[in-house]
Design a protein around this motif. Structure first.
Motif, PDB file in Angstrom:
ATOM      1  N   ILE A 111      38.253  24.415  35.315  1.00 14.17           N
ATOM      2  CA  ILE A 111      38.561  23.817  34.048  1.00 14.17           C
ATOM      3  C   ILE A 111      39.144  22.182  34.364  1.00 14.17           C
ATOM      4  CG2 ILE A 111      39.125  25.709  32.983  1.00 14.17           C
ATOM      5  CD1 ILE A 111      42.227  25.190  33.310  1.00 14.17           C
ATOM      6  N   GLY A 112      38.960  21.560  33.437  1.00 13.38           N
ATOM      7  CA  GLY A 112      39.311  20.064  33.467  1.00 13.38           C
ATOM      8  C   GLY A 112      39.687  19.310  32.344  1.00 13.38           C
ATOM      9  N   GLY A 113      40.020  18.022  32.318  1.00 15.38           N
ATOM     10  CA  GLY A 113      40.651  17.294  31.495  1.00 15.38           C
ATOM     11  C   GLY A 113      39.584  16.449  30.755  1.00 15.38           C
ATOM     12  N   ASP A 114      38.270  16.294  30.813  1.00 17.47           N
ATOM     13  CA  ASP A 114      37.412  15.404  30.171  1.00 17.47           C
ATOM     14  C   ASP A 114      37.082  16.377  28.764  1.00 17.47           C
ATOM     15  OD1 ASP A 114      37.453  13.494  32.047  1.00 17.47           O
ATOM     16  OD2 ASP A 114      35.173  13.641  32.476  1.00 17.47           O
ATOM     17  N   TYR A 115      36.499  15.528  28.024  1.00 22.79           N
ATOM     18  CA  TYR A 115      36.398  16.156  26.581  1.00 22.79           C
ATOM     19  C   TYR A 115      35.347  15.281  25.869  1.00 22.79           C
ATOM     20  CZ  TYR A 115      37.596  16.071  21.565  1.00 22.79           C
ATOM     21  OH  TYR A 115      37.689  15.950  20.118  1.00 22.79           O
ATOM     22  N   TYR A 116      34.474  15.702  25.286  1.00 17.84           N
ATOM     23  CA  TYR A 116      33.759  15.060  24.335  1.00 17.84           C
ATOM     24  C   TYR A 116      33.490  15.912  22.998  1.00 17.84           C
ATOM     25  CZ  TYR A 116      29.583  18.322  25.287  1.00 17.84           C
ATOM     26  OH  TYR A 116      28.878  19.128  25.503  1.00 17.84           O
ATOM     27  N   ASP A 117      33.145  15.213  21.796  1.00 19.14           N
ATOM     28  CA  ASP A 117      33.083  15.995  20.498  1.00 19.14           C
ATOM     29  C   ASP A 117      32.110  15.265  19.631  1.00 19.14           C
ATOM     30  OD1 ASP A 117      33.353  17.830  18.612  1.00 19.14           O
ATOM     31  OD2 ASP A 117      35.706  17.610  18.392  1.00 19.14           O
ATOM     32  N   ILE A 153      44.496  22.431  35.361  1.00 14.51           N
ATOM     33  CA  ILE A 153      45.050  22.966  34.272  1.00 14.51           C
ATOM     34  C   ILE A 153      45.952  22.523  33.522  1.00 14.51           C
ATOM     35  CG2 ILE A 153      46.570  25.020  33.733  1.00 14.51           C
ATOM     36  CD1 ILE A 153      46.130  26.305  36.360  1.00 14.51           C
ATOM     37  N   ALA A 154      46.799  21.523  34.047  1.00 16.85           N
ATOM     38  CA  ALA A 154      47.644  20.339  32.929  1.00 16.85           C
ATOM     39  C   ALA A 154      46.694  19.681  32.432  1.00 16.85           C
ATOM     40  CB  ALA A 154      48.559  19.776  34.070  1.00 16.85           C
ATOM     41  N   ASP A 207      54.198  11.592  32.716  1.00 19.69           N
ATOM     42  CA  ASP A 207      53.461  10.015  32.442  1.00 19.69           C
ATOM     43  C   ASP A 207      51.870  10.460  32.267  1.00 19.69           C
ATOM     44  OD1 ASP A 207      52.839  11.340  35.066  1.00 19.69           O
ATOM     45  OD2 ASP A 207      53.433   9.323  36.123  1.00 19.69           O
ATOM     46  N   ARG A 208      51.613  11.372  31.714  1.00 19.29           N
ATOM     47  CA  ARG A 208      49.953  11.606  31.507  1.00 19.29           C
ATOM     48  C   ARG A 208      49.698  11.078  30.332  1.00 19.29           C
ATOM     49  NH1 ARG A 208      47.543  15.547  34.425  1.00 19.29           N
ATOM     50  NH2 ARG A 208      48.859  16.867  35.414  1.00 19.29           N
ATOM     51  N   PHE A 209      48.508  10.680  30.246  1.00 21.23           N
ATOM     52  CA  PHE A 209      47.950   9.909  28.978  1.00 21.23           C
ATOM     53  C   PHE A 209      46.331  10.245  28.945  1.00 21.23           C
ATOM     54  CE2 PHE A 209      47.543   7.301  32.828  1.00 21.23           C
ATOM     55  CZ  PHE A 209      46.239   7.208  32.769  1.00 21.23           C
ATOM     56  N   VAL A 210      45.965   9.859  27.617  1.00 25.57           N
ATOM     57  CA  VAL A 210      44.462  10.166  27.233  1.00 25.57           C
ATOM     58  C   VAL A 210      43.638   8.994  27.108  1.00 25.57           C
ATOM     59  CG1 VAL A 210      43.041  11.386  25.747  1.00 25.57           C
ATOM     60  CG2 VAL A 210      45.040  12.123  26.085  1.00 25.57           C
ATOM     61  N   THR A 211      42.749   8.634  27.738  1.00 25.68           N
ATOM     62  CA  THR A 211      41.808   7.653  27.002  1.00 25.68           C
ATOM     63  C   THR A 211      40.693   8.043  26.217  1.00 25.68           C
ATOM     64  OG1 THR A 211      40.399   7.657  29.157  1.00 25.68           O
ATOM     65  CG2 THR A 211      41.905   6.386  29.590  1.00 25.68           C
TER      66      THR A 211
END
Length: 504
Positions: free
Chosen positions: A296-302, A326-327, A368-372
């Motif tokens: 699993i991963g942290g990329d995303y599209y919609d 996971i995180a 310290d995580r963030f989302v672009t």
């Protein structure tokens, strides 16, 4: 008497004894008191390779190894004193240079008055026995090393009663027993059947075979039950039937299997969070895909319809959570949930949408995580694009008329990084037929080859320019293929998401 040899004279007796000596497979050698060889039988010739003519008259020491040259004088000294040397094992040198192991029996030869007049030496080639003993000793040492140093528990039990006969240190650690208590145990005290309160009987194993029990329950001294796999084999030692069992605690493997199953389930759930296919939008050809470097991963599209803003409007979203695994996947799911919820409030108001999302994420992300995030609004009727970009980029716009590639600007910092941030949407820009907008994540241009070189945005621009006249799916496939070829044997270190929007 039938079957008996009658010896009537001394000459016949000497002839008979000489025949015995000559027919012996052992080397029977007669020497003077100073070790000169006087007699040499057939067995000596077979063992050492010398004929009687070659060896008689030479010193017995010719058979000794140079480093053991002093053995012959010491043995002869004992013979001079009337002593016998029995079963003395040493190494001798053959005519062809081969070194053999021999067992020597050396006795004084006396005449009728009892004077010592010579030496009798009987040598037996014991090389095969010595090699066998050495191999047996080596095998025993290896067994003992494996037994004592093995990380798995090893139990030797009586095949009939199940009584523990021997064990290694790993068994004491695994079951947490002191040695004096462990030696009183039965295998049934350790291995359990499906009913915990009923001890298991000894495992019956056919001779010369190994029985593997993939999973059963074992019990520690304090009553803790743990999953274990066990391999048993039967053997006989000094007439006593025994069994050796190798036991491994598979608690960790079981946890890993459960975690893997959970990850597969999470992966399935995450796939359902992504659109199954791009929606149809008049005048546009759109495709998108996410590839994760882990399960699993942290990329995303919609794709977000905006019916309240107008039937021809479609929101195109690409996001990238810092990190992966996971995180990152959990934060990605959170970001999608926040976006979908806030869309209900703000619709096409990209400024209000990003301000609200940023505040919610900043207050709820503890590390310290963030989302672009890139959110573009396509207007199919006007053929325009407006966007807001929270540090997500580069996003490329291929303009077919001029055959140039522009980079769409970002509009603010990553979501969740700073609570009080401002985001100012850009656009609209007018899109013409043949124009292409490429929205990706940094896993694409930061992918590395075996030399450590990044794929980079320059190569990405080249692929886009070369394939821009093709359908969106072909452009997407070309980019991913070029990245894969570039990386070669290197495993991707980050997730990759790519969305292609082409104007028909």
């Amino acid at each position: 008497m039938s079957g008996l040899i009658r010896i009537d004279t001394q000459e016949a007796l000497r002839s008979f004894l000489a025949s015995i000596v000559e027919s012996s497979d052992d080397a029977i050698i007669g020497t003077t008191l100073d070790g000169r060889i006087l007699s040499w039988n057939r067995g000596a010739g077979q063992i050492y390779g010398y004929s009687a003519e070659e060896i008689i008259g030479r010193a017995l020491a010719v058979l000794a190894l140079p480093e053991r040259f002093d053995e012959v004088p010491r043995i002869l000294e004992k013979v001079h004193r009337g002593e016998r040397v029995k079963h003395f094992e040493t190494m001798h040198l053959c005519k062809n240079g081969q070194v053999i192991s021999v067992s020597l029996s050396i006795s004084p030869v006396v005449d009728a008055p009892g004077r010592i007049i010579g030496v009798s030496c009987i040598a037996r080639d014991v090389s095969r026995r010595i090699r066998y003993q050495e191999s047996l000793r080596e095998a025993e040492q290896k067994y003992r090393l494996l037994f004592t140093a093995g990380t798995d528990a090893i139990l030797v039990t009586d095949a009939e009663t199940g009584q523990v006969v021997d064990y290694n240190e790993a068994a004491l650690r695994l079951y947490d027993y002191p040695p004096e208590a462990f030696s009183r145990l039965n295998i049934g005290d350790l291995a359990m059947t499906s009913e915990i309160n009923h001890p298991a009987p000894p495992v019956e194993t056919p001779p010369d075979s190994i029985v593997r029990i993939p999973q059963e329950r074992h019990r520690k001294r304090d009553g803790t039950i743990f999953p274990a796999e066990m391999s048993t084999s039967a053997f006989v030692w000094k007439g006593r039937p025994l069994q050796v069992g190798i036991v491994r605690d598979i608690s960790e493997q079981q946890r890993i299997r459960e975690l893997r199953q959970s990850l597969l389930m999470a992966s399935e759930i995450q796939r359902h969070l992504l659109p199954r296919q791009a929606p149809e939008l008049a005048g546009f050809d759109i495709t998108a895909e996410s590839r994760y470097c882990e399960t699993i991963g942290g990329d995303y599209y919609d794709f977000v319809p905006l019916p309240e803003e107008g039937p021809s409007l479609l929101g195109c979203v690409v996001g990238d959570v810092s990190g992966h695994g996971i995180a990152a996947a959990l934060l990605m799911a959170m970001a999608k949930g926040v976006l979908r919820a806030e869309i209900e409030r703000f619709g096409g108001d990209l400024s209000g949408l990003f301000l609200s999302m940023n505040g919610l994420l900043a207050r709820n992300i503890n590390d310290d995580r963030f989302v672009t995030l890139f959110f573009g609004v396509l207007d199919a009727e006007k053929k325009t694009l407006c966007w807001n970009s929270a540090a997500h980029g580069p996003v490329f716009w291929y303009r077919r008329r001029e055959a140039v590639i522009e980079e769409l600007s970002t509009t603010g910092p990553p979501l969740g990084a700073f609570e009080n941030s401002d985001f100012k949407p850009r656009g609209p820009i007018r899109l013409e037929s043949g124009d292409v907008v490429l929205i990706g994540t940094d896993g694409i241009w930061e992918a590395r080859n075996p030399a450590g070189e990044m794929f980079g945005t320059r190569r990405l621009r080249q692929v886009l320019a070369t394939w821009a006249d093709k359908p969106a799916a072909a452009i997407h496939g070309a980019v991913m293929e070029k990245v894969q070829i570039f990386c070669g044997t290197c495993t991707p270190e980050d997730d990759m998401t790519l969305m292609i929007v082409k104007v028909r």
